[in-house]
Design a protein around this motif. Structure first.
Motif, PDB file in Angstrom:
ATOM      1  N   VAL A  82       0.869  -1.167   0.000  1.00  0.00           N
ATOM      2  CA  VAL A  82       0.000   0.000   0.000  1.00  0.00           C
ATOM      3  C   VAL A  82       0.909   1.220   0.000  1.00  0.00           C
ATOM      4  O   VAL A  82       1.830   1.315   0.811  1.00  0.00           O
ATOM      5  N   SER A  83       0.669   2.160  -0.894  1.00  0.00           N
ATOM      6  CA  SER A  83       1.490   3.358  -0.971  1.00  0.00           C
ATOM      7  C   SER A  83       0.746   4.538  -0.357  1.00  0.00           C
ATOM      8  O   SER A  83      -0.464   4.680  -0.521  1.00  0.00           O
ATOM      9  N   THR A  84       1.491   5.367   0.344  1.00  0.00           N
ATOM     10  CA  THR A  84       0.928   6.549   0.974  1.00  0.00           C
ATOM     11  C   THR A  84       1.400   7.776   0.221  1.00  0.00           C
ATOM     12  O   THR A  84       2.604   7.928  -0.029  1.00  0.00           O
ATOM     13  N   GLY A  85       0.468   8.650  -0.134  1.00  0.00           N
ATOM     14  CA  GLY A  85       0.833   9.891  -0.810  1.00  0.00           C
ATOM     15  C   GLY A  85       1.638  10.802   0.100  1.00  0.00           C
ATOM     16  O   GLY A  85       1.554  10.715   1.325  1.00  0.00           O
ATOM     17  N   LYS A  86       2.422  11.688  -0.481  1.00  0.00           N
ATOM     18  CA  LYS A  86       3.304  12.557   0.296  1.00  0.00           C
ATOM     19  C   LYS A  86       2.533  13.496   1.223  1.00  0.00           C
ATOM     20  O   LYS A  86       3.006  13.847   2.291  1.00  0.00           O
ATOM     21  N   LYS A  87       1.343  13.915   0.842  1.00  0.00           N
ATOM     22  CA  LYS A  87       0.560  14.836   1.655  1.00  0.00           C
ATOM     23  C   LYS A  87      -0.534  14.129   2.439  1.00  0.00           C
ATOM     24  O   LYS A  87      -1.338  14.766   3.097  1.00  0.00           O
ATOM     25  N   GLN A  88      -0.545  12.836   2.377  1.00  0.00           N
ATOM     26  CA  GLN A  88      -1.591  12.050   3.019  1.00  0.00           C
ATOM     27  C   GLN A  88      -1.288  11.850   4.494  1.00  0.00           C
ATOM     28  O   GLN A  88      -0.151  11.585   4.887  1.00  0.00           O
ATOM     29  N   ILE A  89      -2.310  11.977   5.324  1.00  0.00           N
ATOM     30  CA  ILE A  89      -2.173  11.722   6.754  1.00  0.00           C
ATOM     31  C   ILE A  89      -2.709  10.324   7.014  1.00  0.00           C
ATOM     32  O   ILE A  89      -3.846  10.012   6.678  1.00  0.00           O
ATOM     33  N   GLY A  90      -1.891   9.485   7.597  1.00  0.00           N
ATOM     34  CA  GLY A  90      -2.308   8.109   7.839  1.00  0.00           C
ATOM     35  C   GLY A  90      -2.081   7.231   6.622  1.00  0.00           C
ATOM     36  O   GLY A  90      -1.678   7.687   5.560  1.00  0.00           O
ATOM     37  N   ASN A  91      -2.349   5.976   6.793  1.00  0.00           N
ATOM     38  CA  ASN A  91      -2.139   4.981   5.746  1.00  0.00           C
ATOM     39  C   ASN A  91      -3.457   4.718   5.029  1.00  0.00           C
ATOM     40  O   ASN A  91      -4.500   4.659   5.672  1.00  0.00           O
ATOM     41  N   PRO A  92      -3.446   4.542   3.696  1.00  0.00           N
ATOM     42  CA  PRO A  92      -4.685   4.280   2.967  1.00  0.00           C
ATOM     43  C   PRO A  92      -5.413   3.030   3.458  1.00  0.00           C
ATOM     44  O   PRO A  92      -6.623   2.948   3.378  1.00  0.00           O
ATOM     45  N   ALA A  93      -4.654   2.063   3.970  1.00  0.00           N
ATOM     46  CA  ALA A  93      -5.257   0.841   4.497  1.00  0.00           C
ATOM     47  C   ALA A  93      -5.085   0.858   6.014  1.00  0.00           C
ATOM     48  O   ALA A  93      -4.021   0.567   6.526  1.00  0.00           O
ATOM     49  N   GLY A  94      -6.112   1.255   6.729  1.00  0.00           N
ATOM     50  CA  GLY A  94      -6.036   1.270   8.184  1.00  0.00           C
ATOM     51  C   GLY A  94      -5.900   2.649   8.790  1.00  0.00           C
ATOM     52  O   GLY A  94      -5.943   2.794  10.000  1.00  0.00           O
ATOM     53  N   GLY A  95      -5.710   3.665   7.958  1.00  0.00           N
ATOM     54  CA  GLY A  95      -5.632   5.030   8.460  1.00  0.00           C
ATOM     55  C   GLY A  95      -4.553   5.219   9.510  1.00  0.00           C
ATOM     56  O   GLY A  95      -3.458   4.685   9.405  1.00  0.00           O
ATOM     57  N   ARG A  96      -4.880   5.951  10.541  1.00  0.00           N
ATOM     58  CA  ARG A  96      -3.910   6.256  11.595  1.00  0.00           C
ATOM     59  C   ARG A  96      -3.555   5.037  12.435  1.00  0.00           C
ATOM     60  O   ARG A  96      -2.584   5.044  13.171  1.00  0.00           O
ATOM     61  N   TYR A  97      -4.329   3.967  12.331  1.00  0.00           N
ATOM     62  CA  TYR A  97      -4.016   2.747  13.065  1.00  0.00           C
ATOM     63  C   TYR A  97      -2.762   2.059  12.528  1.00  0.00           C
ATOM     64  O   TYR A  97      -2.180   1.217  13.178  1.00  0.00           O
ATOM     65  N   ARG A  98      -2.346   2.388  11.298  1.00  0.00           N
ATOM     66  CA  ARG A  98      -1.166   1.752  10.702  1.00  0.00           C
ATOM     67  C   ARG A  98       0.016   2.688  10.612  1.00  0.00           C
ATOM     68  O   ARG A  98       1.004   2.399   9.964  1.00  0.00           O
ATOM     69  N   SER A  99      -0.050   3.837  11.254  1.00  0.00           N
ATOM     70  CA  SER A  99       1.098   4.745  11.226  1.00  0.00           C
ATOM     71  C   SER A  99       1.448   5.172  12.652  1.00  0.00           C
ATOM     72  O   SER A  99       0.587   5.250  13.515  1.00  0.00           O
ATOM     73  N   GLY A 100       2.723   5.375  12.884  1.00  0.00           N
ATOM     74  CA  GLY A 100       3.193   5.868  14.168  1.00  0.00           C
ATOM     75  C   GLY A 100       2.706   5.086  15.373  1.00  0.00           C
ATOM     76  O   GLY A 100       2.881   3.875  15.463  1.00  0.00           O
ATOM     77  N   LEU A 101       2.080   5.794  16.310  1.00  0.00           N
ATOM     78  CA  LEU A 101       1.607   5.199  17.554  1.00  0.00           C
ATOM     79  C   LEU A 101       0.571   4.106  17.305  1.00  0.00           C
ATOM     80  O   LEU A 101       0.578   3.071  17.966  1.00  0.00           O
ATOM     81  N   GLY A 102      -0.297   4.321  16.345  1.00  0.00           N
ATOM     82  CA  GLY A 102      -1.318   3.319  16.031  1.00  0.00           C
ATOM     83  C   GLY A 102      -0.719   1.975  15.663  1.00  0.00           C
ATOM     84  O   GLY A 102      -1.216   0.921  16.059  1.00  0.00           O
ATOM     85  N   ALA A 103       0.382   1.999  14.905  1.00  0.00           N
ATOM     86  CA  ALA A 103       1.036   0.753  14.504  1.00  0.00           C
ATOM     87  C   ALA A 103       1.657   0.032  15.700  1.00  0.00           C
ATOM     88  O   ALA A 103       1.716  -1.198  15.727  1.00  0.00           O
ATOM     89  N   LEU A 104       2.097   0.800  16.687  1.00  0.00           N
ATOM     90  CA  LEU A 104       2.652   0.180  17.891  1.00  0.00           C
ATOM     91  C   LEU A 104       1.556  -0.445  18.753  1.00  0.00           C
ATOM     92  O   LEU A 104       1.735  -1.512  19.332  1.00  0.00           O
ATOM     93  N   LEU A 105       0.431   0.240  18.856  1.00  0.00           N
ATOM     94  CA  LEU A 105      -0.659  -0.249  19.698  1.00  0.00           C
ATOM     95  C   LEU A 105      -1.491  -1.343  19.038  1.00  0.00           C
ATOM     96  O   LEU A 105      -1.996  -2.235  19.712  1.00  0.00           O
ATOM     97  N   PHE A 106      -1.655  -1.251  17.727  1.00  0.00           N
ATOM     98  CA  PHE A 106      -2.515  -2.187  16.996  1.00  0.00           C
ATOM     99  C   PHE A 106      -1.697  -2.868  15.904  1.00  0.00           C
ATOM    100  O   PHE A 106      -1.706  -2.453  14.753  1.00  0.00           O
ATOM    101  N   ARG A 107      -0.996  -3.913  16.281  1.00  0.00           N
ATOM    102  CA  ARG A 107      -0.141  -4.635  15.333  1.00  0.00           C
ATOM    103  C   ARG A 107      -0.992  -5.224  14.204  1.00  0.00           C
ATOM    104  O   ARG A 107      -1.979  -5.901  14.450  1.00  0.00           O
ATOM    105  N   THR A 108      -0.584  -4.951  12.972  1.00  0.00           N
ATOM    106  CA  THR A 108      -1.295  -5.466  11.809  1.00  0.00           C
ATOM    107  C   THR A 108      -0.829  -6.884  11.514  1.00  0.00           C
ATOM    108  O   THR A 108       0.361  -7.129  11.364  1.00  0.00           O
ATOM    109  N   ILE A 109      -1.770  -7.793  11.439  1.00  0.00           N
ATOM    110  CA  ILE A 109      -1.446  -9.182  11.111  1.00  0.00           C
ATOM    111  C   ILE A 109      -1.471  -9.371   9.602  1.00  0.00           C
ATOM    112  O   ILE A 109      -0.696 -10.118   9.044  1.00  0.00           O
ATOM    113  N   GLY A 110      -2.363  -8.674   8.934  1.00  0.00           N
ATOM    114  CA  GLY A 110      -2.448  -8.774   7.481  1.00  0.00           C
ATOM    115  C   GLY A 110      -3.441  -7.783   6.926  1.00  0.00           C
ATOM    116  O   GLY A 110      -4.297  -7.269   7.634  1.00  0.00           O
ATOM    117  N   LEU A 111      -3.298  -7.502   5.646  1.00  0.00           N
ATOM    118  CA  LEU A 111      -4.239  -6.650   4.924  1.00  0.00           C
ATOM    119  C   LEU A 111      -4.897  -7.485   3.848  1.00  0.00           C
ATOM    120  O   LEU A 111      -4.230  -8.248   3.156  1.00  0.00           O
TER     121      LEU A 111
END
Length: 117
Positions: A82-111
């Motif tokens: 999944v690619s994130t645009g340069k001006k995009q906030i969060g990840n296209p798949a999972g939003g803020r849950y897959r970036s920064g703090l969200g990724a630490l708290l909510f480990r992604t098992i798969g997309l």
């Protein structure tokens, strides 16, 4: 052994298939172990996105087979990148849950991507 449209089309499709396979191999090597692209460096992301754009051009130029007319396109698929645009906030798949703090708290098992008729 003269020129004809069938030979030219077959040769072109063979070259396109070989080029596509080379591009796919390069993309898969780049995105391996990157948490579906989340950990890809900016330079690698730009290069990978360009390769995917090249695949789109190859696919659009094919007259046969047409992926959108193939019933095998429907189903449940694992997402590899999944690619994130340069001006995009969060990840296209999972939003803020897959970036920064969200990724630490909510480990992604798969997309997954589900395509149904």
């Amino acid at each position: 052994a003269g020129w004809n449209a069938t030979t030219t089309t077959t040769t072109t499709n063979n070259h396109s298939a070989a080029a596509a396979a080379t591009i796919v191999d390069a993309v898969l090597a780049t995105i391996a172990n990157t948490d579906s692209g989340r950990l890809v460096k900016d330079d690698d992301r730009d290069a990978t996105d360009a390769k995917i754009a090249a695949l789109e051009v190859i696919g659009a130029s094919q007259t046969s087979p047409c992926a959108l007319e193939n019933p095998l396109i429907f189903g449940d698929y694992d997402v590899s990148y999944v690619s994130t645009g340069k001006k995009q906030i969060g990840n296209p798949a999972g939003g803020r849950y897959r970036s920064g703090l969200g990724a630490l708290l909510f480990r992604t098992i798969g997309l997954e991507q589900n395509l149904y008729e």
